[in-house]
Design a protein around this motif. Structure first.
Motif, mmCIF file in Angstrom:
data_model
loop_
_atom_site.group_PDB
_atom_site.id
_atom_site.type_symbol
_atom_site.label_atom_id
_atom_site.label_comp_id
_atom_site.label_asym_id
_atom_site.label_seq_id
_atom_site.Cartn_x
_atom_site.Cartn_y
_atom_site.Cartn_z
ATOM 1 N N TYR A 166 0.844 -1.198 0.000
ATOM 2 C CA TYR A 166 0.000 0.000 0.000
ATOM 3 C C TYR A 166 0.877 1.245 0.000
ATOM 4 O O TYR A 166 1.932 1.297 0.630
ATOM 5 C CB TYR A 166 -0.898 0.012 1.234
ATOM 6 C CG TYR A 166 -1.691 1.285 1.389
ATOM 7 C CD1 TYR A 166 -2.794 1.544 0.585
ATOM 8 C CD2 TYR A 166 -1.336 2.238 2.344
ATOM 9 C CE1 TYR A 166 -3.517 2.723 0.731
ATOM 10 C CE2 TYR A 166 -2.059 3.417 2.498
ATOM 11 C CZ TYR A 166 -3.150 3.651 1.682
ATOM 12 O OH TYR A 166 -3.859 4.810 1.810
ATOM 13 N N GLN A 226 0.410 5.805 -0.286
ATOM 14 C CA GLN A 226 -0.353 7.029 -0.516
ATOM 15 C C GLN A 226 0.594 8.228 -0.471
ATOM 16 O O GLN A 226 1.618 8.206 0.212
ATOM 17 C CB GLN A 226 -1.475 7.192 0.504
ATOM 18 C CG GLN A 226 -1.038 7.497 1.914
ATOM 19 C CD GLN A 226 -2.220 7.610 2.872
ATOM 20 O OE1 GLN A 226 -2.900 6.621 3.146
ATOM 21 N NE2 GLN A 226 -2.455 8.814 3.372
ATOM 22 N N ASP A 236 -6.839 6.609 4.643
ATOM 23 C CA ASP A 236 -5.881 5.513 4.583
ATOM 24 C C ASP A 236 -6.484 4.378 3.767
ATOM 25 O O ASP A 236 -7.467 4.567 3.044
ATOM 26 C CB ASP A 236 -5.453 5.066 5.984
ATOM 27 C CG ASP A 236 -6.614 4.557 6.835
ATOM 28 O OD1 ASP A 236 -7.633 4.125 6.258
ATOM 29 O OD2 ASP A 236 -6.500 4.574 8.074
ATOM 30 N N LEU A 279 -9.923 3.672 1.139
ATOM 31 C CA LEU A 279 -9.775 3.203 -0.237
ATOM 32 C C LEU A 279 -10.598 1.938 -0.475
ATOM 33 O O LEU A 279 -11.261 1.800 -1.507
ATOM 34 C CB LEU A 279 -8.296 2.946 -0.535
ATOM 35 C CG LEU A 279 -7.972 2.375 -1.921
ATOM 36 C CD1 LEU A 279 -8.377 3.353 -3.022
ATOM 37 C CD2 LEU A 279 -6.481 2.046 -2.031
ATOM 38 N N CYS A 327 -6.818 1.361 -6.938
ATOM 39 C CA CYS A 327 -6.095 2.632 -6.944
ATOM 40 C C CYS A 327 -7.075 3.780 -7.179
ATOM 41 O O CYS A 327 -8.011 3.659 -7.962
ATOM 42 C CB CYS A 327 -5.022 2.644 -8.037
ATOM 43 S SG CYS A 327 -3.731 1.397 -7.815
ATOM 44 N N GLU A 375 -7.179 8.257 -7.478
ATOM 45 C CA GLU A 375 -6.550 9.577 -7.448
ATOM 46 C C GLU A 375 -7.622 10.630 -7.674
ATOM 47 O O GLU A 375 -8.611 10.394 -8.371
ATOM 48 C CB GLU A 375 -5.462 9.692 -8.521
ATOM 49 C CG GLU A 375 -5.971 9.608 -9.948
ATOM 50 C CD GLU A 375 -4.941 10.070 -10.959
ATOM 51 O OE1 GLU A 375 -4.161 10.989 -10.638
ATOM 52 O OE2 GLU A 375 -4.931 9.517 -12.077
ATOM 53 N N ASP A 429 -4.337 13.834 -4.593
ATOM 54 C CA ASP A 429 -4.143 12.746 -3.638
ATOM 55 C C ASP A 429 -4.093 11.425 -4.394
ATOM 56 O O ASP A 429 -4.917 11.182 -5.292
ATOM 57 C CB ASP A 429 -5.281 12.714 -2.622
ATOM 58 C CG ASP A 429 -5.213 13.865 -1.644
ATOM 59 O OD1 ASP A 429 -4.662 13.677 -0.549
ATOM 60 O OD2 ASP A 429 -5.701 14.967 -1.977
ATOM 61 N N TYR A 430 -3.145 10.561 -4.015
ATOM 62 C CA TYR A 430 -2.954 9.272 -4.681
ATOM 63 C C TYR A 430 -2.991 8.153 -3.644
ATOM 64 O O TYR A 430 -2.339 8.234 -2.594
ATOM 65 C CB TYR A 430 -1.608 9.237 -5.405
ATOM 66 C CG TYR A 430 -1.416 10.345 -6.418
ATOM 67 C CD1 TYR A 430 -1.863 10.209 -7.722
ATOM 68 C CD2 TYR A 430 -0.786 11.529 -6.058
ATOM 69 C CE1 TYR A 430 -1.691 11.227 -8.656
ATOM 70 C CE2 TYR A 430 -0.608 12.559 -6.976
ATOM 71 C CZ TYR A 430 -1.063 12.399 -8.276
ATOM 72 O OH TYR A 430 -0.887 13.408 -9.186
ATOM 73 N N TYR A 431 -3.743 7.090 -3.967
ATOM 74 C CA TYR A 431 -3.841 5.913 -3.107
ATOM 75 C C TYR A 431 -3.672 4.682 -3.991
ATOM 76 O O TYR A 431 -4.398 4.522 -4.985
ATOM 77 C CB TYR A 431 -5.195 5.872 -2.398
ATOM 78 C CG TYR A 431 -5.468 7.097 -1.551
ATOM 79 C CD1 TYR A 431 -5.111 7.137 -0.211
ATOM 80 C CD2 TYR A 431 -6.071 8.229 -2.102
ATOM 81 C CE1 TYR A 431 -5.347 8.263 0.569
ATOM 82 C CE2 TYR A 431 -6.310 9.359 -1.341
ATOM 83 C CZ TYR A 431 -5.942 9.367 -0.005
ATOM 84 O OH TYR A 431 -6.176 10.489 0.752
#
Length: 435
Positions: A141, A143, A200, A204, A339, A341, A360-362
């Motif tokens: 994982y 972020q 977190d 997601l 994923c 964003e 923001d990216y996960y």
């Protein structure tokens, strides 16, 4: 009444009629190669963000954007996927020509089901295709953010995710819990007074349509509002490729906490385009990709988008993207990649200036699945991924070498290291194993 007056009245009337006639675009789509009509083509009109299908006689209609002389069409049909800038002729019926290369029809399977029916069948088949009992995913994982062009706030972890799966009516739902085996984070940069609350992996996971269908864009009650079509411009083996379009709203919360109760205020904020890859035999979802884009003309006045707790900023959506990929494991499909964003503008309320553009990216990916875990992990599961205080062991840093999904790894690390070596930051934000 003299002849001049009659002529003027006639011109005014005909001019008014022409203006009214041009308020709606009436078109027919033709193949420029042989002048044959092209039915069942998908046409997106850039100027007013509309997507529509040509009918059996290749006709299509839509409201004309005011003052238009040119229109931009993205056209998809069997043998064609083109972008066309069309000059209006202001005829009662506009003839639109595109080059379509004849295809061997054997390359495309003629199906009795419509695109929407295939999607509905895939949704109904979720309880049969996906594991309906609890399991564990050993995973990776990550972020991070991009603030005014600079990457910040990197978090990398190796969690074991417990999917607590339950049957609900005709579907499945899951509650996810996390036991973190390895964790590290860079220096934490706070930009906007505790906003947004740091999401977190738990936030997601709720965006996985298979186990959280009612909160997703594929909620069955929403499908009546979508346009679905087969993407026959890409040859596929063993799967359906289906695209859809929804013009009225999006399902992307884009960082706004507790979004569902206030989602009605943002109806018309943007539109959503989706791409679905579905297995032909089992009707299992192989890949779900959702793209959301804000309408530039959408107004945020009197909307509940003030940044809490100080109300110093308003948040305005730019765009977002969600990707979910699935893989078969021992006869059942499991989540392989998830994923998300999204990007927002932040305007300072007092001065009405745009101070920040934040993306923001996960990124989450499964490495392996199991029905069992070591006993030592059983008491380490939480419903949110812990990590504000953690032990960092540099000898295990190779465990964080999994690939980036959205951005370039070197670019992210280079920006993060502006405040010092990564290893130093990881120690500073955590606790050394011998502390």
């Amino acid at each position: 009444m003299n002849r001049l007056s009659i002529a003027i009245i006639f011109l005014l009337c005909t001019g008014t009629s022409a203006a009214i006639a041009q308020s709606v675009f009436n078109g027919v789509l033709y193949n420029a190669i042989d002048s044959s009509i092209i039915p069942d083509a998908a046409i997106t009109v850039k100027e007013n963000h509309l997507t529509l299908l040509t009918g059996a006689h290749a006709e299509f209609h839509f409201p004309m954007p005011p003052g238009s002389k040119y229109l931009t069409f993205n056209i998809e049909a069997i043998g064609a996927k083109v972008k066309l800038v069309y000059k209006l002729s202001f005829a009662p019926v506009e003839k639109v020509y595109v080059n379509v290369i004849p295809e061997n029809l054997n390359d495309f399977e003629l199906v009795a089901l419509s695109a929407r029916q295939v999607v509905e069948k895939a949704i109904a088949a979720i309880p049969d295709n996906y594991t309906d009992s609890s399991c564990f995913a050993y995973s990776s994982y990550r972020q991070y953010k991009k603030v005014n062009g600079v990457y910040r706030n990197l978090i990398e972890a190796r969690p074991v995710v417990m999917f607590q799966v339950h049957k609900t009516g005709k579907g499945l739902t899951a509650k996810e819990a996390f036991a973190v085996k390895d964790f590290r984070r860079s220096n934490y940069w706070r930009y906007i007074d505790d906003y947004p609350p740091e999401s977190d992996a738990a936030d997601l996971m709720v965006k996985n349509p298979v186990y959280h269908l009612e909160e997703s864009s594929l909620k069955p009650a929403k499908l009546n509002n979508y346009i679905f079509w087969f993407d026959t411009t890409i040859k596929s083996t063993g799967c359906y490729l289906i695209r859809y379009y929804f013009r009225d709203c999006t399902n992307e919360s884009h960082g706004i906490g507790n979004y569902s109760p206030i989602a009605r205020f943002f109806r018309g904020e943007g539109y959503e385009k989706g791409e679905l890859k579905i297995d032909r035999n089992s009707f299992a979802f192989i890949k779900i990709e959702l793209n959301t884009i804000r309408y530039p003309e959408f107004s945020y006045y009197f909307k509940p988008n003030l940044v809490k707790p100080e109300n110093l900023y308003t948040i305005e959506f730019i765009d977002g993207r969600l990707i979910a990929e699935y893989q078969p494991v021992k006869g059942k499909w499991h989540l392989k990649t998830l994923c998300n964003e999204y990007s927002n503008d932040f305007y300072r309320v007092k001065f009405e200036t745009k101070d920040y553009v934040i993306s923001d990216y996960y990124e989450w990916q499964a490495d392996s699945f199991s029905r069992y875990i070591p006993e030592a992990l059983t008491k380490r599961f939480f419903y949110h991924m812990p990590g504000r205080v953690y032990n960092y062991d540099s000898t295990r840093s190779n465990r964080f070498s999994f690939p980036f999904y959205f951005c370039n790894r070197d670019s992210v690390y280079k920006d993060i290291e502006r405040t010092g070596p990564l290893e130093t930051q990881f120690y500073k934000m955590g606790i050394k194993p011998d502390d």
